[in-house]
Design an enzyme around this catalytic site. Structure first.
Site, short mmCIF file in Angstrom:
data_model
loop_
_atom_site.label_atom_id
_atom_site.label_comp_id
_atom_site.label_asym_id
_atom_site.label_seq_id
_atom_site.Cartn_x
_atom_site.Cartn_y
_atom_site.Cartn_z
N GLY A 35 89.77 25.08 63.06
CA GLY A 35 88.46 25.67 62.78
C GLY A 35 87.63 24.80 61.85
O GLY A 35 87.88 23.60 61.72
N ALA A 36 86.60 25.42 61.22
CA ALA A 36 85.61 24.68 60.42
C ALA A 36 85.08 23.52 61.27
O ALA A 36 85.09 22.35 60.88
CB ALA A 36 86.19 24.17 59.10
N LEU A 37 84.63 23.88 62.46
CA LEU A 37 84.32 22.88 63.48
C LEU A 37 83.11 22.02 63.12
O LEU A 37 82.15 22.51 62.54
CB LEU A 37 84.08 23.59 64.82
CG LEU A 37 85.24 24.48 65.29
CD1 LEU A 37 84.87 25.16 66.61
CD2 LEU A 37 86.53 23.68 65.45
N HIS A 38 83.23 20.75 63.46
CA HIS A 38 82.12 19.81 63.25
C HIS A 38 81.91 19.02 64.55
O HIS A 38 82.62 19.28 65.55
CB HIS A 38 82.41 18.89 62.06
CG HIS A 38 83.77 18.24 62.12
ND1 HIS A 38 84.13 17.35 63.10
CD2 HIS A 38 84.87 18.37 61.33
CE1 HIS A 38 85.37 16.93 62.90
NE2 HIS A 38 85.85 17.56 61.83
N HIS A 41 84.93 17.80 66.54
CA HIS A 41 85.60 18.78 67.41
C HIS A 41 84.80 18.99 68.70
O HIS A 41 85.38 19.14 69.78
CB HIS A 41 85.71 20.14 66.70
CG HIS A 41 86.60 20.14 65.49
ND1 HIS A 41 86.12 20.26 64.21
CD2 HIS A 41 87.94 20.02 65.38
CE1 HIS A 41 87.12 20.24 63.36
NE2 HIS A 41 88.24 20.09 64.04
N GLY A 152 91.93 14.19 68.32
CA GLY A 152 91.11 13.09 67.80
C GLY A 152 91.97 11.93 67.33
O GLY A 152 93.05 12.13 66.78
N LYS A 154 91.19 10.23 64.90
CA LYS A 154 91.07 10.16 63.43
C LYS A 154 92.42 10.42 62.78
O LYS A 154 92.82 9.76 61.84
CB LYS A 154 90.03 11.14 62.93
CG LYS A 154 89.54 10.78 61.55
CD LYS A 154 89.12 11.97 60.76
CE LYS A 154 90.14 12.24 59.71
NZ LYS A 154 90.28 13.62 59.34
N ASP A 155 93.14 11.40 63.31
CA ASP A 155 94.50 11.67 62.84
C ASP A 155 95.44 10.86 63.73
O ASP A 155 96.12 11.40 64.60
CB ASP A 155 94.79 13.17 62.92
CG ASP A 155 93.88 13.96 62.00
OD1 ASP A 155 94.13 13.98 60.80
OD2 ASP A 155 92.88 14.53 62.49
N ARG A 192 87.43 18.31 55.86
CA ARG A 192 87.61 18.13 54.41
C ARG A 192 86.44 17.40 53.76
O ARG A 192 86.35 17.38 52.52
CB ARG A 192 88.93 17.42 54.12
CG ARG A 192 90.14 18.30 54.39
CD ARG A 192 91.43 17.72 53.83
NE ARG A 192 92.51 18.69 53.90
CZ ARG A 192 93.47 18.72 54.84
NH1 ARG A 192 93.46 17.84 55.80
NH2 ARG A 192 94.41 19.64 54.80
#
Ligand code: PAF
Length: 283
Positions: A35-38, A41, A152, A154-155, A192
């Site tokens: 969640g806390a989608l950007h 995502h 992603g 990114k991770d 984050r």
């Protein structure tokens, strides 16, 4: 009138919804999120839509991947805003179990991934992390039974761990990694980033800039050891407390001594104030 995006919270509701897709022989893509989608995502969702008939997005802040001192309690939770955004993206289903559904009383199994999960990168600083990720991702794959799953880059280490997990456990899901989405100034999008103060936000893109400089120098034939040492000095000067800045083999994540050992991926994790940021770049 546009249909309201269904949010399933029980396995029974999820099973019914997925069975309806399968009855029409539709393929299913899963985008696992906390969640806390950007916009990062949403790029995963858009790729998923291209690759499958139906897109399921899971939203679950997974306690099993946080150590007691980490930010599980304060991790941003915005389910209704996230669902609104996903509805506009044409997502077909949101899977948002609560903790008691994901880890019911008596739950006693934890996957212990090896290989890329023990590369000495994230695992060296967050030893609990990949066990928690592998366990929840295996459960998500078992619950949704997708044809493909999109993560992603990114991770990056996580992507390698999940790819290995799917292959090693015959989970019959194709794992796809999408290149990192960045702000205009190069900062990798991350939930984050919300923790950064205004002043830290101005300094944060240095993480990506240093990776770019290191990648250019290695590609130009400069010795890796010296390049990475100057990268570390630059980050420290910019106010980062660096957990690691490493050149690794892009697939195995094994350490590399020279460009001949490639393909090379540079990986970094560093703290800016109280916020821990990670990033990576291909050489
Ligand atoms: O990358 C994340 O958001 C999480 O680690 C994941 C893959 C959703 C598992 O909880």
């Amino acid at each position: 009138m546009k249909a309201i995006l269904p949010v399933t919270r029980t396995l029974k509701a999820l099973d019914g919804a997925v069975a309806r897709f399968r009855a029409k022989r539709e393929t299913v893509a899963l985008v696992p999120t906390m969640g806390a989608l950007h916009a990062g995502h949403l790029a995963l969702v858009r790729l998923a839509r291209k690759k499958a008939d139906r897109v399921v997005v899971s939203i679950f802040v997974n306690p099993a991947q946080f150590a007691p001192h980490e930010d599980f309690a304060s991790y941003p939770r915005r389910l209704s805003a996230d669902v609104g955004v996903l509805g506009r993206e044409g997502v077909d289903l949101v899977w948002a179990p609560d903790t008691a559904v994901m880890y019911p009383q008596g739950f006693s199994t934890r996957i212990a991934p090896e290989g890329p999960a023990l590369a000495g990168l994230e695992d060296a600083f967050r030893p609990h992390f990949f066990g928690g990720v592998a366990t929840v991702v295996a459960k998500l794959f078992g619950q949704v039974r997708p044809d493909i799953a999109v993560f992603g880059q990114k991770d990056y280490q996580q992507l390698k761990v999940v790819t290995r997990l799917a292959a090693d456990l015959d989970l019959r899901v194709k794992v796809i990694g999408l290149p990192t989405v960045r702000e205009k100034d190069g900062l990798a999008l991350s939930s984050r980033n919300l923790y950064l103060s205004a002043e830290e936000r101005v300094r944060a893109p240095a993480l990506h800039r240093v990776l770019e400089t290191c990648a250019e120098r290695i590609a130009a034939g400069r010795p890796i050891k010296g390049v990475m040492a100057s990268g570390l000095t630059a980050l420290t000067r910019d106010g980062f407390a660096v957990d690691y800045l490493e050149a690794r083999h892009a697939e195995t994540l094994a350490p590399v001594k020279s460009a001949k050992d490639g393909p090379i991926r540079l990986l970094v994790a560093a703290r800016l104030g109280a916020t821990r940021l990670i990033d990576n770049l291909a050489v």
